[in-house]
Design a protein around this motif. Structure first.
Motif, short mmCIF file in Angstrom:
data_model
loop_
_atom_site.label_atom_id
_atom_site.label_comp_id
_atom_site.label_asym_id
_atom_site.label_seq_id
_atom_site.Cartn_x
_atom_site.Cartn_y
_atom_site.Cartn_z
N GLU A 5 0.83 -1.20 0.00
CA GLU A 5 0.00 0.00 0.00
C GLU A 5 0.87 1.26 0.00
O GLU A 5 0.54 2.25 -0.64
N GLU A 8 2.23 1.69 -3.41
CA GLU A 8 1.19 2.29 -4.27
C GLU A 8 1.03 3.77 -3.97
O GLU A 8 0.85 4.58 -4.87
N LEU A 323 -14.30 3.05 -2.08
CA LEU A 323 -13.71 1.80 -2.57
C LEU A 323 -13.03 1.01 -1.47
O LEU A 323 -12.44 -0.03 -1.72
N GLY A 324 -13.09 1.52 -0.24
CA GLY A 324 -12.59 0.72 0.88
C GLY A 324 -11.33 1.24 1.53
O GLY A 324 -10.71 0.53 2.33
N ASN B 86 -15.13 -2.25 0.86
CA ASN B 86 -14.08 -2.77 0.00
C ASN B 86 -14.42 -4.17 -0.54
O ASN B 86 -14.26 -4.44 -1.71
N LEU B 99 -10.38 7.95 -11.04
CA LEU B 99 -9.25 8.86 -10.75
C LEU B 99 -8.68 9.33 -12.08
O LEU B 99 -8.27 8.53 -12.90
N ARG B 106 -5.16 0.86 -13.54
CA ARG B 106 -4.87 1.35 -12.19
C ARG B 106 -6.15 1.68 -11.45
O ARG B 106 -6.27 1.44 -10.25
N GLU B 109 -7.81 -1.65 -10.37
CA GLU B 109 -7.14 -2.44 -9.32
C GLU B 109 -7.15 -1.75 -7.95
O GLU B 109 -6.76 -2.35 -6.95
N LEU B 110 -7.61 -0.50 -7.93
CA LEU B 110 -7.58 0.28 -6.67
C LEU B 110 -8.20 -0.44 -5.47
O LEU B 110 -7.59 -0.52 -4.40
N PRO B 111 -9.41 -1.02 -5.60
CA PRO B 111 -9.97 -1.71 -4.43
C PRO B 111 -9.09 -2.85 -3.92
O PRO B 111 -9.02 -3.09 -2.72
N ILE B 113 -5.86 -2.86 -4.00
CA ILE B 113 -4.74 -2.27 -3.26
C ILE B 113 -5.14 -2.16 -1.79
O ILE B 113 -4.40 -2.55 -0.89
N TYR B 114 -6.38 -1.65 -1.59
CA TYR B 114 -6.84 -1.49 -0.20
C TYR B 114 -7.14 -2.83 0.44
O TYR B 114 -7.17 -2.94 1.66
N ALA B 115 -7.37 -3.87 -0.39
CA ALA B 115 -7.59 -5.21 0.17
C ALA B 115 -6.26 -5.88 0.47
O ALA B 115 -6.23 -6.95 1.07
N ARG B 122 -3.29 -8.55 -8.49
CA ARG B 122 -4.10 -7.38 -8.79
C ARG B 122 -4.20 -7.16 -10.28
O ARG B 122 -5.27 -6.96 -10.84
N ARG B 158 -14.34 -1.92 -12.04
CA ARG B 158 -13.79 -1.63 -10.72
C ARG B 158 -14.72 -2.15 -9.62
O ARG B 158 -14.27 -2.69 -8.61
#
Lengths: 417, 237
Positions: A5, A8, A323-324, B86, B99, B106, B109-111, B113-115, B122, B158
């Motif tokens: 993270e 990123e 989105l979390g 999420n 974004l 990108r 795949e954002l969710p 990343i947070y997962a 991803r 997404r």
């Protein structure tokens, strides 16, 4: 919080900084200047240290001087002046007793002499009378020619070994050897020139000239002069033991009773450490002051821009939360961005300073060739320090804006246009 | 019927405007089961946005019970809610909400990343879902290089990437021309037939008619909740 993270976050930060190039570079200017000060300060302290080490190593870290005078003197001046002179007999007794020393060398000096060669002359020179063994100490290291011999001392020949500074003043083109110089009404035959020993503010060490002890006494007399005794240790590690032994012998020889303080001093090159400490402190305080000032300006600038950035990207924060993204993720995102901004500033400063120092050294050396040992490169550990400091500054500057971003309500943020 | 994914009982949402209390929702109860296709309809001010925010765990009710897959949402803290959003909810917005500086890949795949998913996983999964919405050749494009319909497809991809329990679409065709809107509705139809649960929030009658169940809201109250026996269905062209 996972490493991926953070990676990123760095990628996103790069994208965000890239999209605001002018703003980002102006913002990081404060940090560039701040880090620039830190780096330049580090470099000059490093140079000072190098000059100092070189001076110490030529003066001799393995040498101590038993003397009536105290190099650190100062407040005790009056009591020092009333000390009795060290006589030649005391020197002889001391040399006989002190078996622990590598060398024990008697010395006499005469301050403020003028040496001349033809029309050239230089004043303020210390003429030293000593024995041939002085040539075996690091302080007596010869650059050209040789030191005088025991034979020359016994025969009271008028030979002289010039200090680097004296030779340079009298013979700017070199070729001092074999010339005849005048000290007062006496002529001396130059047989050697010493290596350069003093650097920067320690230059005066090179304004000395050495003649055989007996020659000295013959020409300048020994009455009302106090001997000093140069004592060379086997090694630097042996200094502590040798100092204590020398002190004991000297107290006995001079009849100092147990209830009295020493009526002599044992001087070492360490005594100069106090001088350099002052100078170091001086550079540090200027440097730290300027650094702090530019960092405060830098931090305010970055904090301001981060607030603007958070406000501008309210919608983006809302999307990320939908989105979390957790609070910690948003916090990290903005802290990383502020730190990256500072880090880039640090790298720019480092590159800028490297160029500055590279050319700066060339200029300095063209004026003072003696200083050619000064590094033209920044020590790599400064890069690490600058990087860590910059990241820390970034976190400091970004913390409040990042916390504001993390606290934003997702519904409100999503509605933001 | 099996266990509902969403179960809300007597929830209300009150906003304070100065000294006045405004009820955005009054005593609403609703259950949504796996593989349902529900439209939440109502004019503006009916409380449908508030209900959507509530269902999407972006907001919490003032009173009442909300169980998501049997878990009490009222008991959850911000981090738990973020995790639910999420993993369990895929949002599709009217304005796409991509974004702007990131490529399709990108964005999608954002969710993940947070997962906390690995980079390779991803990327692989993002390529998969982008292909499933027909954008396999648009992965490197940024939103401003895509048409409105393509942007909404990226947003749907997404929403799908974490295999969420429900897809929550808020006026998904509101910013699209009617032809593109039809394409997007077809995509929702396909997703539903593949087993996804879809909640569609809209004020347009013909968009709502694509759903198999229509819940009508008015003044913060459920006015009607009926099955749509003849949902609009376009043959694949």
């Amino acid at each position: 919080m996972k490493l991926s993270e953070i990676v990123e976050s760095i990628r996103f930060s790069f994208e965000s900084l890239k999209s605001n190039k002018t703003r980002s570079s102006l913002t990081s200017l404060g940090v560039v200047i701040g880090i620039g000060f830190v780096v330049l300060m580090g470099w000059s302290l490093n140079g000072l240290e190098q000059a100092w080490d070189k001076t110490i190593s030529t003066v001799g870290a393995d040498m101590m001087y038993v003397d009536k005078w105290d190099w650190t003197g100062g407040r005790k001046w009056n009591s020092i002046r009333s000390r009795k002179d060290i006589t030649i007999d005391q020197v002889k007794l001391f040399a006989e007793a002190n078996h622990g020393a590598d060398l024990t060398i008697p010395m006499l000096r005469s301050w403020g002499k003028r040496i001349g060669y033809k029309t050239n002359s230089i004043g303020g020179i210390a003429i030293m009378g000593t024995e041939s063994s002085y040539g075996r100490t690091s302080a007596g290291t010869i650059e050209t020619g040789r030191f005088f011999t025991e034979f020359e001392d016994e025969r009271t020949t008028n030979v002289i070994v010039l200090g680097y500074g004296v030779a340079k003043a009298l013979f700017p083109t070199g070729n001092a050897l074999g010339k005849s110089v005048k000290v007062g009404k006496y002529s001396f035959y130059v047989i050697g020139v010493l290596e350069k020993r003093g650097f920067l503010f320690m230059d005066f060490i090179d304004n000395q000239a050495f003649v055989p002890l007996k020659t000295f006494i013959n020409n300048f007399g020994s009455s009302r002069r106090s001997f000093s005794i140069a004592v060379k240790a086997e090694s630097v590690a042996d200094m502590d033991r040798l100092r204590e032994e020398s002190r004991g012998y000297m107290r006995t020889i001079r009849g100092v009773t147990a209830d009295k303080d020493d009526d002599f001093s044992i001087n070492e090159s360490k005594a100069f450490d106090d001088n350099i400490k002052d100078i170091r402190l001086y550079i540090w305080s200027i440097g730290i002051g300027l650094t702090l000032l530019s960092f405060i300006v830098g931090i305010i600038g970055i904090m301001n821009i981060m607030f603007v950035s958070v406000a501008e990207r309210t919608k983006e924060i809302g999307i990320r939360k939908a989105l979390g993204a957790k609070k910690s993720s948003i916090l990290t995102q903005f802290l990383v961005e502020a730190s990256l901004l500072c880090f880039i500033g640090a790298i720019v400063a480092f590159i800028g300073c490297s160029i500055l120092i590279f050319f700066g050294k060339m200029v300095i050396v063209s004026f003072y060739p003696d200083l050619s040992f000064i590094s033209g490169y920044l020590p790599p550990n400064l890069l690490i320090i600058a990087s860590i400091v910059s990241i820390f500054v970034g976190i400091l500057a970004g913390l409040i804006p990042a916390m504001r971003a993390a606290k934003l309500d997702p519904v409100e943020s999503l509605r933001f246009e | 019927m099996n266990q509902p994914i969403i179960e809300i009982e007597h929830i209300s949402k009150v906003y304070e405007m100065g000294s006045e209390e405004i009820f955005a929702l009054r005593d609403v109860s609703l259950s949504i089961y796996p593989n349902e296709y529900v439209a939440i309809m109502g004019p503006s001010g009916s409380g449908k946005s508030t209900l959507m925010n509530m269902l999407g765990c972006l907001d919490t009710p003032s009173s009442g019970v909300y169980n998501f897959k049997g878990l009490d949402v009222n008991e959850m803290d911000d981090n738990d809610l973020a995790t639910i959003r999420n993993k369990e909810i895929g949002f599709v917005f009217q304005t796409f909400n991509l974004l702007p500086r990131a490529s399709s890949l990108r964005n999608v795949e954002l969710p993940l990343i947070y997962a906390g998913e690995s980079t390779t996983k991803r990327k692989q999964r993002a390529e998969e879902v982008l292909a499933s919405v027909g954008l396999q050749d648009r992965m490197g494009h940024k939103p401003n290089e895509l048409s409105g319909g393509q942007r909404q497809r990226v947003a749907i991809a997404r929403a799908l990437i974490t295999n969420p329990a429900i897809i929550l679409a808020d006026e998904p065709t509101g910013n699209l021309d009617s032809k593109t809107g039809v394409e997007i509705m077809k995509l929702f139809h396909d997703l539903h037939s593949k087993g996804n649960t879809i909640i569609l929030v809209t004020h347009e009658e013909d968009i709502a008619r694509h759903a198999h169940r229509i819940v009508r809201l008015k003044d913060g109250l459920i006015e009607s909740d009926e099955k749509n026996s003849q949902p609009t269905y376009y043959e694949t062209i």
